[in-house]
Scaffold this motif. Structure first.
Motif, PDB file in Angstrom:
ATOM      1  N   LEU A 181     -13.561  37.185 -15.946  1.00  0.00           N
ATOM      2  CA  LEU A 181     -13.425  38.626 -16.208  1.00  0.00           C
ATOM      3  C   LEU A 181     -12.990  39.419 -14.980  1.00  0.00           C
ATOM      4  CD1 LEU A 181     -16.497  39.424 -18.490  1.00  0.00           C
ATOM      5  CD2 LEU A 181     -14.086  39.614 -19.095  1.00  0.00           C
ATOM      6  N   ARG A 182     -13.200  38.886 -13.781  1.00  0.00           N
ATOM      7  CA  ARG A 182     -12.961  39.716 -12.601  1.00  0.00           C
ATOM      8  C   ARG A 182     -11.510  40.168 -12.485  1.00  0.00           C
ATOM      9  NH1 ARG A 182     -12.506  38.347  -6.331  1.00  0.00           N
ATOM     10  NH2 ARG A 182     -10.661  37.384  -7.247  1.00  0.00           N
ATOM     11  N   ASP A 183     -10.568  39.243 -12.608  1.00  0.00           N
ATOM     12  CA  ASP A 183      -9.165  39.602 -12.407  1.00  0.00           C
ATOM     13  C   ASP A 183      -8.646  40.596 -13.443  1.00  0.00           C
ATOM     14  OD1 ASP A 183      -8.964  38.209 -10.102  1.00  0.00           O
ATOM     15  OD2 ASP A 183      -7.879  36.499 -10.924  1.00  0.00           O
ATOM     16  N   PRO A 184      -8.906  40.404 -14.758  1.00  0.00           N
ATOM     17  CA  PRO A 184      -8.445  41.435 -15.703  1.00  0.00           C
ATOM     18  C   PRO A 184      -9.068  42.796 -15.456  1.00  0.00           C
ATOM     19  CG  PRO A 184      -9.786  39.785 -16.822  1.00  0.00           C
ATOM     20  CD  PRO A 184      -9.465  39.244 -15.476  1.00  0.00           C
ATOM     21  N   LEU A 185     -10.357  42.832 -15.089  1.00  0.00           N
ATOM     22  CA  LEU A 185     -10.975  44.119 -14.783  1.00  0.00           C
ATOM     23  C   LEU A 185     -10.348  44.736 -13.541  1.00  0.00           C
ATOM     24  CD1 LEU A 185     -14.745  43.425 -15.533  1.00  0.00           C
ATOM     25  CD2 LEU A 185     -13.113  44.721 -16.899  1.00  0.00           C
ATOM     26  N   LEU A 186      -9.989  43.897 -12.590  1.00  0.00           N
ATOM     27  CA  LEU A 186      -9.313  44.389 -11.391  1.00  0.00           C
ATOM     28  C   LEU A 186      -7.996  45.063 -11.767  1.00  0.00           C
ATOM     29  CD1 LEU A 186      -9.466  44.348  -8.253  1.00  0.00           C
ATOM     30  CD2 LEU A 186      -8.141  42.244  -8.338  1.00  0.00           C
ATOM     31  N   HIS A 187      -7.222  44.440 -12.642  1.00  0.00           N
ATOM     32  CA  HIS A 187      -5.966  45.041 -13.101  1.00  0.00           C
ATOM     33  C   HIS A 187      -6.223  46.369 -13.805  1.00  0.00           C
ATOM     34  CE1 HIS A 187      -3.248  41.823 -12.035  1.00  0.00           C
ATOM     35  NE2 HIS A 187      -3.952  40.928 -12.685  1.00  0.00           N
ATOM     36  N   LEU A 188      -7.243  46.417 -14.653  1.00  0.00           N
ATOM     37  CA  LEU A 188      -7.520  47.644 -15.409  1.00  0.00           C
ATOM     38  C   LEU A 188      -7.929  48.786 -14.479  1.00  0.00           C
ATOM     39  CD1 LEU A 188      -9.483  46.270 -18.516  1.00  0.00           C
ATOM     40  CD2 LEU A 188      -7.094  46.995 -18.386  1.00  0.00           C
ATOM     41  N   VAL A 189      -8.761  48.491 -13.501  1.00  0.00           N
ATOM     42  CA  VAL A 189      -9.214  49.531 -12.571  1.00  0.00           C
ATOM     43  C   VAL A 189      -8.039  50.065 -11.762  1.00  0.00           C
ATOM     44  CG1 VAL A 189     -10.611  49.962 -10.523  1.00  0.00           C
ATOM     45  CG2 VAL A 189     -11.592  48.721 -12.449  1.00  0.00           C
ATOM     46  N   ARG A 190      -7.222  49.179 -11.237  1.00  0.00           N
ATOM     47  CA  ARG A 190      -6.068  49.608 -10.449  1.00  0.00           C
ATOM     48  C   ARG A 190      -5.119  50.439 -11.304  1.00  0.00           C
ATOM     49  NH1 ARG A 190      -4.635  46.409  -6.032  1.00  0.00           N
ATOM     50  NH2 ARG A 190      -2.480  46.332  -6.707  1.00  0.00           N
TER      51      ARG A 190
ATOM     52  N   LEU B  12     -12.208  45.118 -23.789  1.00  0.00           N
ATOM     53  CA  LEU B  12     -12.051  43.673 -23.942  1.00  0.00           C
ATOM     54  C   LEU B  12     -13.230  43.163 -24.764  1.00  0.00           C
ATOM     55  CD1 LEU B  12     -10.583  44.318 -21.096  1.00  0.00           C
ATOM     56  CD2 LEU B  12     -10.876  41.884 -20.672  1.00  0.00           C
ATOM     57  N   THR B  13     -12.946  42.445 -25.842  1.00  0.00           N
ATOM     58  CA  THR B  13     -13.993  41.779 -26.607  1.00  0.00           C
ATOM     59  C   THR B  13     -13.832  40.280 -26.391  1.00  0.00           C
ATOM     60  OG1 THR B  13     -12.672  41.616 -28.625  1.00  0.00           O
ATOM     61  CG2 THR B  13     -13.946  43.617 -28.310  1.00  0.00           C
TER      62      THR B  13
ATOM     63  N   ARG C 268      -4.240  40.807 -21.318  1.00  0.00           N
ATOM     64  CA  ARG C 268      -4.116  40.285 -22.688  1.00  0.00           C
ATOM     65  C   ARG C 268      -4.232  38.766 -22.710  1.00  0.00           C
ATOM     66  NH1 ARG C 268      -0.370  37.770 -25.283  1.00  0.00           N
ATOM     67  NH2 ARG C 268       1.065  38.002 -23.540  1.00  0.00           N
ATOM     68  N   VAL C 269      -3.513  38.096 -21.800  1.00  0.00           N
ATOM     69  CA  VAL C 269      -3.544  36.631 -21.754  1.00  0.00           C
ATOM     70  C   VAL C 269      -4.967  36.145 -21.462  1.00  0.00           C
ATOM     71  CG1 VAL C 269      -2.745  34.611 -20.470  1.00  0.00           C
ATOM     72  CG2 VAL C 269      -1.130  36.402 -21.108  1.00  0.00           C
ATOM     73  N   CYS C 270      -5.653  36.799 -20.534  1.00  0.00           N
ATOM     74  CA  CYS C 270      -7.015  36.394 -20.190  1.00  0.00           C
ATOM     75  C   CYS C 270      -7.952  36.585 -21.378  1.00  0.00           C
ATOM     76  CB  CYS C 270      -7.518  37.196 -18.995  1.00  0.00           C
ATOM     77  SG  CYS C 270      -9.223  36.815 -18.538  1.00  0.00           S
ATOM     78  N   ALA C 271      -7.812  37.700 -22.099  1.00  0.00           N
ATOM     79  CA  ALA C 271      -8.668  37.943 -23.261  1.00  0.00           C
ATOM     80  C   ALA C 271      -8.471  36.865 -24.316  1.00  0.00           C
ATOM     81  CB  ALA C 271      -8.379  39.325 -23.837  1.00  0.00           C
ATOM     82  N   GLU C 272      -7.230  36.449 -24.534  1.00  0.00           N
ATOM     83  CA  GLU C 272      -6.971  35.401 -25.524  1.00  0.00           C
ATOM     84  C   GLU C 272      -7.591  34.080 -25.085  1.00  0.00           C
ATOM     85  OE1 GLU C 272      -2.777  35.271 -26.089  1.00  0.00           O
ATOM     86  OE2 GLU C 272      -2.694  37.142 -27.218  1.00  0.00           O
TER      87      GLU C 272
END
Length: 844
Positions: free
Chosen positions: A418-427, A554-555, A530-534
């Motif tokens: 989860l860290r990297d996708p959250l990093l993208h969202l925050v930035r 993200l679910t 998106r790719v990470c969530a899938e």
């Protein structure tokens, strides 16, 4: 560089120091936001004091001296002798970053003679200056150039023979409130010509070799280590314009590191271990019971052998045998039957009891061991307060981060991912979504924006949302970008709902920014989300209101190892379908299967849904068992309706078996590219069962219909279009020539001028293969291939690289990127290209 040689002590020090530094950083952030609250200082001082003591014991002297000064400044802040100015706060953060780097160097397998990437003298001097009220312009610089060396220490240092920096570079005057100048002299290396014997108080496993003052290691030699539960790695101590003296880190204002985030250790309460030990003891008791049952089973076998012998003897008894002998034989036989029956029933009861108890214990053990891997979302959430602070300062924005639901738990593997996708969202939120203070005030909003990071549990799913109260998504800008990138026409998009329009930002390479910034605008961040969530068996939901902000949710599943699955039978094979992708199961008569545009469909809730036989979709050999000809319209087919986002797909199977919880075993590295399969599981009967990957099934169905299907008419089996090729070539001459070759052969050709253009067009329709050059602007062929292979829905899409690069190393790089074939332009001919395409994709 001080190195801890003892591996056990090194690991303990790395973990404990990481926790202490995280405590210091978190507490400092809270105090910076609320300077009147000093309740946390006791905890901060305890963390600093413990870290200082650990460092002294293990001989990591640079860390000890720096943390000692941090502790001193914290005491001054607690007693209100000084106030926390922005300059002092930034210097404290920089000092903690330096300590992180020094800890990292001390806990790695590196030669002790290597110079450190940190100049602790300068770091300490800057902290002393900042705490004494020196202006920022007067702070000692952090340039890596060698410092002038002065003579030996003055008499005030009691004969210490170590070297000190040029007095011009030490802050003058040093305030009376700082520790003794020995703090600085202890950090300065000895003269090489006058080595001293290591004092006996220093642990023998520690080396205290420190480089000459000002010596710096090249950036390429800075050590790296896998991420742990420790706080985010240090960031640069210098200004962003001076990258030379940077600290190896996942810098909050730089893109995320390619090295995956990994949690090395998990803390477990002793009561959990006690419970596991108790259950293991019960397992041992059951093992003894089963050994006893084995002995009873041996007795049954003996009784059975005696009965068989008696039966054979009974057959040899003649009519002349005495009646008493027959009666005696019958009585003995009856007695053995009674003993056998009693022993058999007793054994069955004991085995059933043992089995029931074994099931209860294994279920409990399974739950307990899973709970050991559960970590709170706070484990990953804790990385973002500091990052948001630094990014907000860089952007000149005022932002408050509110974190909620950090106690929500998920499996360690999910937390790591989860860290990297959250990093993208925050930035993305800070750069795109949140306005400047002036813009917000002009719009009637508070100057300080709110960024809310929230976690919640919903059944067996975890919801992580990031909300901002910024400008929100611009529907018209998104539509304009989609039209400019030729993804859709303006007429098509005009009829789309807001939710559909907003999901376009998740496409690869999609960005409404015409120019890339340091933080975002390259169009890669949200696609990675998106790719990470899938991969985490989840999805991304985008919601926005103009002028009010945006929420991206993200679910994901709470665990990747265990999942509920629907077991089905098709072509005499048992397959598992993850239950989160199953919308419903039903029986569908053949009469309800119709054709739409040449493809079989069924009607669900009044809407047509594509339908196919699962065996055909997986290209399994054999034919599905069909009913008798006179019963074909009467016997319904078992159907599983899959769902992925707004898309649905009906697959027909031979039989629905059961819903079970399965343990997913990932594919080996040799089979990582197998399409339609995410892994395998072991069933109760010991059979190996493939676990299907429904996103691949949706992608596999695109562009083709099933063959040899007994569920559709001959018309539905025909291909409705010629095979489509995406041709990627920046040279107009080569592009035109190859396009003519392919079109003459009967292919439908779509051209792209470079890799980024190809990514945009890849989403616009279904392609049967990609033919690409390598050397292209913006995104080359190798990068394009690697990006496509990161998207699960394109795992089976053939990619052919055509390039003038003809060395073996070039061909190897193409294969490593994921290309199926590699053609060199010097050996290029029409027959070779068409032959490869016929082999990899369907023919016209």
């Amino acid at each position: 560089m001080a190195i801890i040689d003892d591996r056990d002590l090194r690991e303990l020090y790395r973990l404990s120091s990481g926790e202490h530094l995280q405590t210091l950083e978190t507490g400092l952030l809270r105090f910076e936001q609320n300077p009147s609250d000093r309740d946390d200082f006791a905890e901060l001082l305890r963390a600093a004091h413990t870290l200082k003591g650990d460092s002294r014991m293990l001989g990591v002297n640079h860390v000890e001296k720096l943390v000692h000064q941090v502790e001193h400044v914290l005491k001054q802040l607690q007693s209100q002798e000084i106030s926390l100015t922005p300059l002092l706060a930034e210097t404290l953060y920089n000092t903690l970053d330096a300590v992180k780097q020094l800890v990292q160097e001390a806990t790695e397998d590196l030669p002790s003679e290597l110079p450190s990437a940190i100049d602790p003298v300068r770091v300490l001097a800057r902290l002393m200056q900042a705490s004494s009220g020196v202006a920022e312009s007067e702070l000692m610089p952090l340039e890596p150039s060698p410092l002038p060396i002065a003579q030996t220490a003055p008499a005030s240092l009691e004969g210490n023979s170590e070297l000190i920096p040029d007095p011009q570079l030490i802050p003058e005057p040093i305030p009376e409130s700082i520790p003794d100048p020995q703090l600085i002299s202890d950090l300065i290396p000895e003269q090489p010509s006058e080595p001293e014997v290591t004092p006996s108080t220093t642990p023998p496993a520690v080396s205290n070799s420190v480089p000459a003052l000002g010596a710096d290691r090249p950036a390429s030699s800075v050590p790296t280590s896998p991420a742990t539960t420790s706080p985010p790695p240090a960031r640069s101590l210098d200004r962003p314009t001076s990258p030379v003296h940077s600290i190896h880190s996942v810098n909050p204002i730089t893109p995320p590191s390619a090295e995956p985030y990994h949690i090395d250790t998990i803390r477990v309460a002793t009561r959990h271990l006690d419970g596991l030990v108790d259950r293991v003891g019960e397992l041992a008791a059951i093992e003894r019971r089963l050994s006893h049952q084995s002995a009873l089973l041996d007795g049954l076998v003996r009784l059975w052998e005696e009965l068989r012998l008696l039966d054979r003897g009974q057959q040899r008894i003649s009519d002349h045998t005495l009646a008493t002998d027959r009666r005696r034989s019958d009585q003995q036989r009856h007695q053995l039957h009674e003993e056998f029956q009693q022993a058999l029933y007793g054994l069955r009861e004991r085995v059933q009891n043992a089995n029931h108890r074994l099931e209860a214990i294994t279920d409990d053990l399974k739950d307990r061991t899973r709970s050991l891997r559960l970590l709170p979302l706070a484990t990953v959430f804790q990385h973002f307060p500091r990052m948001v602070r630094d990014l907000a300062q860089q952007q000149g924005k005022a932002i408050t981060l509110v974190v909620e639901g950090g106690e929500t738990t998920a499996d360690k593997q999910v937390i790591e991912a989860l860290r990297d996708p959250l990093l993208h969202l925050v930035r993305n939120a800070i750069d795109h979504g949140i306005e400047s203070a002036a813009e917000r005030q002009a719009a009637g909003k508070p100057a300080c924006a709110t960024l809310r990071l929230r976690g919640a549990q919903q059944g067996d799913r975890v919801l992580i949302s990031l909300s901002d109260d910024g400008r929100g998504l611009d529907r018209q800008a998104i539509i304009a970008t989609a039209v400019r990138q030729q993804l859709y026409s303006a007429e098509e998009l005009a009829h789309w709902q807001d939710e559909q329009i907003f999901e376009l930002i998740l496409l690869p390479g999609f960005s409404t920014r015409l120019e890339a910034t340091e933080l975002s605008g390259r169009g890669v961040g949200l696609d990675a989300v998106r790719v990470c969530a899938e991969r985490l068996k989840g999805r991304v939901i985008v919601q926005s209101k103009p002028g009010q902000g945006c929420t991206i949710t993200l679910t994901v599943g709470t665990t990747l190892a265990a999942t509920q699955a629907l077991l089905v039978m098709t072509r005499d094979r048992t397959l598992a379908i993850p239950l989160e992708y199953v919308h419903e199961t039903r029986l569908v008569p053949v009469s309800q299967i119709t054709a739409l545009e040449g493809r079989p469909v069924i009607l669900l809730e009044g809407e047509p849904v594509s339908a196919t036989d699962l065996g055909d979709l997986l290209e399994l050999p054999g034919l599905p068992p069909g009913p008798a000809p006179d019963r074909v319209d009467v016997i319904p087919h078992a159907c599983v309706v899959l769902v992925m986002g707004r898309d649905r797909l009906a697959v027909f199977v031979d039989r629905l078996i059961d819903v079970q919880e399965i343990m997913l075993k990932p594919q080996s590295k040799l089979l990582v590219r197998v399409r339609n399969v995410s892994g395998v599981t072991i069933l109760g009967n010991g059979d190996v069962c493939p676990v299907l990957h429904p996103p691949d099934l949706f992608a596999t169905l695109g562009g083709r219909t099933s063959r040899n299907s007994s569920l559709s008419t001959a018309d539905s089996l025909s291909m409705a279009r010629p095979p489509a090729i995406l041709l990627v070539e920046d040279s107009i001459a080569t592009r035109t020539q190859e396009k003519r070759i392919l079109e003459t052969a009967g292919y439908d050709v779509v051209t792209a001028t470079d890799g980024m253009d190809a990514l945009h067009k890849l989403r616009s329709r279904t392609f049967d293969a990609i033919v690409s050059d390598i050397q292209m602007p913006r995104l080359d062929g190798l990068g394009l291939t690697a990006r496509i292979r990161q998207m699960p829905e394109y795992d089976d899409l053939p990619i052919v690289l055509v390039s003038s690069l003809n060395s073996d190393a070039d061909k190897r790089r193409g294969a490593e990127a994921g290309a199926n074939a590699y053609l060199t332009k010097d050996a290029f001919n029409q027959a070779a290209l068409l032959g490869i395409l016929r082999e990899l994709a369907r023919s016209p």
